[in-house]
Design an enzyme around this catalytic site. Structure first.
Site, PDB file in Angstrom:
ATOM      1  N   GLY A 239      23.464  37.240  43.848  1.00 49.61           N
ATOM      2  CA  GLY A 239      23.677  35.796  43.856  1.00 49.61           C
ATOM      3  C   GLY A 239      23.365  35.053  42.584  1.00 49.61           C
ATOM      4  O   GLY A 239      23.631  33.850  42.481  1.00 49.61           O
ATOM      5  N   GLU A 273      20.850  43.341  44.474  1.00 52.32           N
ATOM      6  CA  GLU A 273      22.289  43.613  44.544  1.00 52.32           C
ATOM      7  C   GLU A 273      23.111  42.653  43.689  1.00 52.32           C
ATOM      8  O   GLU A 273      23.983  41.955  44.204  1.00 52.32           O
ATOM      9  CB  GLU A 273      22.771  43.466  45.991  1.00 52.32           C
ATOM     10  N   GLY A 275      26.003  41.246  41.350  1.00 52.63           N
ATOM     11  CA  GLY A 275      27.397  41.569  41.039  1.00 52.63           C
ATOM     12  C   GLY A 275      27.836  40.733  39.854  1.00 52.63           C
ATOM     13  O   GLY A 275      27.929  41.203  38.725  1.00 52.63           O
ATOM     14  N   ARG A 276      28.042  39.454  40.144  1.00 45.89           N
ATOM     15  CA  ARG A 276      28.531  38.521  39.125  1.00 45.89           C
ATOM     16  C   ARG A 276      27.686  38.529  37.852  1.00 45.89           C
ATOM     17  O   ARG A 276      28.222  38.510  36.747  1.00 45.89           O
ATOM     18  CB  ARG A 276      28.533  37.101  39.728  1.00 45.89           C
ATOM     19  N   TYR A 316      38.097  28.509  45.058  1.00 43.28           N
ATOM     20  CA  TYR A 316      36.794  27.843  44.961  1.00 43.28           C
ATOM     21  C   TYR A 316      36.818  26.624  44.038  1.00 43.28           C
ATOM     22  O   TYR A 316      35.750  26.106  43.702  1.00 43.28           O
ATOM     23  CB  TYR A 316      35.746  28.807  44.375  1.00 43.28           C
ATOM     24  N   CYS A 341      54.773  30.567  43.571  1.00 41.06           N
ATOM     25  CA  CYS A 341      55.345  29.439  44.292  1.00 41.06           C
ATOM     26  C   CYS A 341      54.321  28.780  45.212  1.00 41.06           C
ATOM     27  O   CYS A 341      54.423  28.861  46.447  1.00 41.06           O
ATOM     28  CB  CYS A 341      56.561  29.906  45.090  1.00 41.06           C
ATOM     29  N   GLU A 342      53.320  28.190  44.624  1.00 45.90           N
ATOM     30  CA  GLU A 342      52.267  27.469  45.340  1.00 45.90           C
ATOM     31  C   GLU A 342      51.735  26.416  44.372  1.00 45.90           C
ATOM     32  O   GLU A 342      51.487  26.739  43.203  1.00 45.90           O
ATOM     33  CB  GLU A 342      51.068  28.383  45.671  1.00 45.90           C
TER      34      GLU A 342
HETATM   35  C1  PLP Z   1      28.675  39.691  47.355  1.00 44.90           C
HETATM   36  C2  PLP Z   1      27.342  40.250  47.653  1.00 44.90           C
HETATM   37  C3  PLP Z   1      26.427  40.490  46.635  1.00 44.90           C
HETATM   38  C4  PLP Z   1      26.688  40.147  45.186  1.00 44.90           C
HETATM   39  O1  PLP Z   1      26.743  38.788  44.948  1.00 44.90           O
HETATM   40  P1  PLP Z   1      26.780  38.220  43.443  1.00 44.90           P
HETATM   41  O2  PLP Z   1      26.793  36.770  43.609  1.00 44.90           O
HETATM   42  O3  PLP Z   1      28.030  38.740  42.827  1.00 44.90           O
HETATM   43  O4  PLP Z   1      25.572  38.724  42.753  1.00 44.90           O
HETATM   44  C5  PLP Z   1      25.213  41.066  46.961  1.00 44.90           C
HETATM   45  N1  PLP Z   1      24.909  41.384  48.245  1.00 44.90           N
HETATM   46  C6  PLP Z   1      25.766  41.164  49.256  1.00 44.90           C
HETATM   47  C7  PLP Z   1      25.373  41.545  50.630  1.00 44.90           C
HETATM   48  C8  PLP Z   1      26.999  40.586  48.996  1.00 44.90           C
HETATM   49  O5  PLP Z   1      27.842  40.359  50.009  1.00 44.90           O
END
Ligand code: PLP
Length: 412
Positions: A239, A273, A275-276, A316, A341-342
C-alpha cells in the site's frame, strides 16, 4: 527517484535512448529500468533491516516473469491473488515457502494447487473460506498454514476503489469475528492458524493509517496472548504510495521508523507485500502522436496507446506525468487521448505540457505498476511489448501481441 532522465535534452532509460527503443520495438511500448526496480526493493529492505521482514512483492502490480525473477534473485518472496499468479510464481522459480496468497474468492482448484505446492500461508478473508481450506486440506491429508486477514476498519485516505480496510469493503474479517474464530481454532484440524494479515489499501501517502491499523492488530495480538493464543507471523500488507505528481509520500525510512517499534513489540515474524512502491516508478509507457485535433472547445493529442494499455486514468482518474522524449520549452494545454471508442479513453486532461507534433513520442511516466498488468485487448488491440533496460543492455521481456494472438482460443 528513478533512472529515466534527460541528457542533452533527450530522454534516457539508464544508458539507453528511449527514442531508439521506440523506433526499434514500436509503440505503445512499456520500458522498465532494472536498476530502479531493484533500488526500490533494496530501499525497503535496508529501511527494515533491523527486523529483517520477508518482502513478498505483490505480483498483481506487474506480473512479468522477468520482473518476478529479478526480485526473487534478490531474496524477495511473492504475494499472489490467484491460481494464475501461483503459476507465474512457479514459472519464476519462487520458493513455495516464500509465497503468501490473499483473495476473497479463492476457488477449490486454486486452494488445492496452493496447498499441494506448500505455500507459506493463505491470507484468509472469511469464515466460509476458512472452512473450505480446512476441508480441502483434510482431503489432501495435510495441515496447512493460514493467516487471518483482519479488516481493521481504518480510513486509508486514498481513492475509494483502492481502499480495502474499512468495514464497508469486502476484504478481511472484523476483529470480533476473528477473535471468535481464533478461540475455536482447534476445531479446524487441518489448519495451523499461524498469523494475522492486514492490507488497508493502495497508494497511501501518509503513515498515520498504517500506524493506526498496526496498533489495532497489536492490541488484538495482546488480547490473544492473554487467552494463550500465540501466533508466528504478522503480515502488514502493501500500500505504500509513490510520487506520480506532487505527492510527498512517506519514504521507506520514515515508514520503517514509525512502525518498527510497534512491530518489534508483537514479537512476531514480519511479512510485507509492497507492489507499487517497488515497480511503480520503474516503468514508463511510450506512445506515438498520431494526430493533433482541434475542436471548437479543445485541443486533442491523439496517441497510439489507450485505456486498454493503461487503464489507471480512466479507472481511478489517476494522474501520470507525460514527458516528451525530446525536451521542448514551448508548452500548450491539451487532452492526451487514445484511439479507443470510449470518452473515458484518456491519458491526460487539460494538461499543460510540452508542445508536440504528429510523429513525436511521449513517455507516460510512473506506469510500472498496474500498467501492463491491467491491460486488455479491448477494441481488439494486441497488447504492448515490454522491454527491460539495465545500463546499456536491452531485453525484450514480452513480445508485442499479434492479431493471431487475439483470436487464439476462439472457435468458429
Ligand atoms: C494489491 C495488494 C498488495 C499490493 O498493494 P500495493 O499498493 O501495490 O503495494 C498487497 N497485498 C494485497 C493483499 C493486495 O491485494
Amino acid at each position: 527517484m528513478h533512472e529515466f532522465k534527460y541528457r542533452n535534452n533527450q530522454l534516457y532509460c539508464e544508458n539507453v535512448l528511449v527514442g531508439r527503443l521506440a523506433k526499434t520495438f514500436g509503440t505503445p511500448l512499456y520500458i522498465y529500468s532494472y536498476h530502479t526496480l531493484i533500488d526500490h526493493y533494496l530501499k525497503l529492505k535496508s529501511a527494515f533491516s533491523k527486523i529483517n521482514p520477508l518482502i513478498c512483492y505483490s505480483v498483481k502490480a506487474n506480473s512479468n516473469l522477468s520482473i518476478l525473477k529479478a526480485l526473487i534473485a534478490k531474496g524477495a518472496g511473492l504475494d499472489i491473488v490467484s491460481g494464475g499468479e501461483l503459476f507465474r510464481a512457479q514459472k519464476a522459480a519462487c520458493p513455495a515457502g516464500k509465497i503468501v496468497y490473499a483473495s476473497v474468492g479463492k476457488t477449490d482448484k486454486e486452494i488445492f494447487a496452493a496447498i499441494s505446492k506448500g505455500i507459506l500461508f493463505f491470507n484468509v478473508e472469511s469464515l466460509a473460506e476458512l472452512k473450505n481450506i480446512n476441508r480441502i486440506a483434510r482431503g489432501l491429508n495435510k495441515i496447512t498454514r493460514v493467516a487471518i486477514r483482519i479488516n481493521p476498519d481504518v480510513e486509508a485516505k486514498t481513492h475509494k476503489y483502492i481502499s480495502t480496510g474499512k468495514l464497508t469493503n469486502k476484504f478481511g474479517i472484523d476483529l470480533d469475528s476473528a477473535y471468535k474464530i481464533l478461540l475455536l481454532r482447534t476445531k479446524f484440524r487441518n489448519l495451523n492458524i499461524c498469523g494475522l494479515h492486514i492490507h488497508i489499501g493502495s497508494q497511501i501517502t501518509q503513515s498515520a493509517p498504517f500506524v493506526e491499523a498496526i496498533k489495532k492488530v497489536s492490541n488484538f495480538i495482546q488480547r490473544l496472548k492473554v487467552k494463550g493464543i500465540v501466533l508466528e507471523y504478522l503480515n502488514i500488507g502493501g500500500g505504500l504510495g509513490i510520487i506520480y505528481d506532487h505527492e510527498a509520500p512517506q519514504t521507506a525510512q520514515l515508514y520503517a521508523d514509525e512502525i518498527i517499534p510497534l512491530l518489534k513489540k508483537t514479537g512476531l515474524k514480519i511479512i510485507m507485500e509492497p507492489g507499487r512502491f517497488i515497480v511503480g516508478n520503474a516503468g514508463i509507457l511510450v506512445v506515438k502522436v498520431l494526430y493533433i485535433k482541434h475542436t471548437p472547445k479543445k485541443k486533442f493529442i491523439i496517441v497510439d496507446g489507450g485505456m486498454n494499455d493503461l487503464i489507471r486514468p480512466a479507472l481511478y482518474c489517476a494522474y501520470h506525468n507525460i514527458w516528451p522524449l525530446v525536451k521542448n520549452a514551448k508548452v500548450e494545454k491539451a487532452d492526451v487521448v487514445g484511439p479507443i471508442c470510449e470518452s473515458g479513453d484518456f491519458l491526460a486532461k487539460e494538461r499543460l505540457m510540452a508542445k508536440v507534433k504528429e510523429g513525436d513520442y511521449l513517455a507516460v511516466m510512473s506506469t510500472g505498476a498496474y500498467g501492463f498488468s491491467m491491460s486488455s485487448n479491448y477494441n481488439s488491440r494486441p497488447r504492448a511489448a515490454e522491454v527491460m533496460v539495465a545500463k546499456d543492455k536491452v531485453l525484450v521481456i514480452r513480445k508485442r501481441e499479434s492479431c493471431e494472438d487475439l483470436i487464439r482460443n476462439e472457435i468458429i
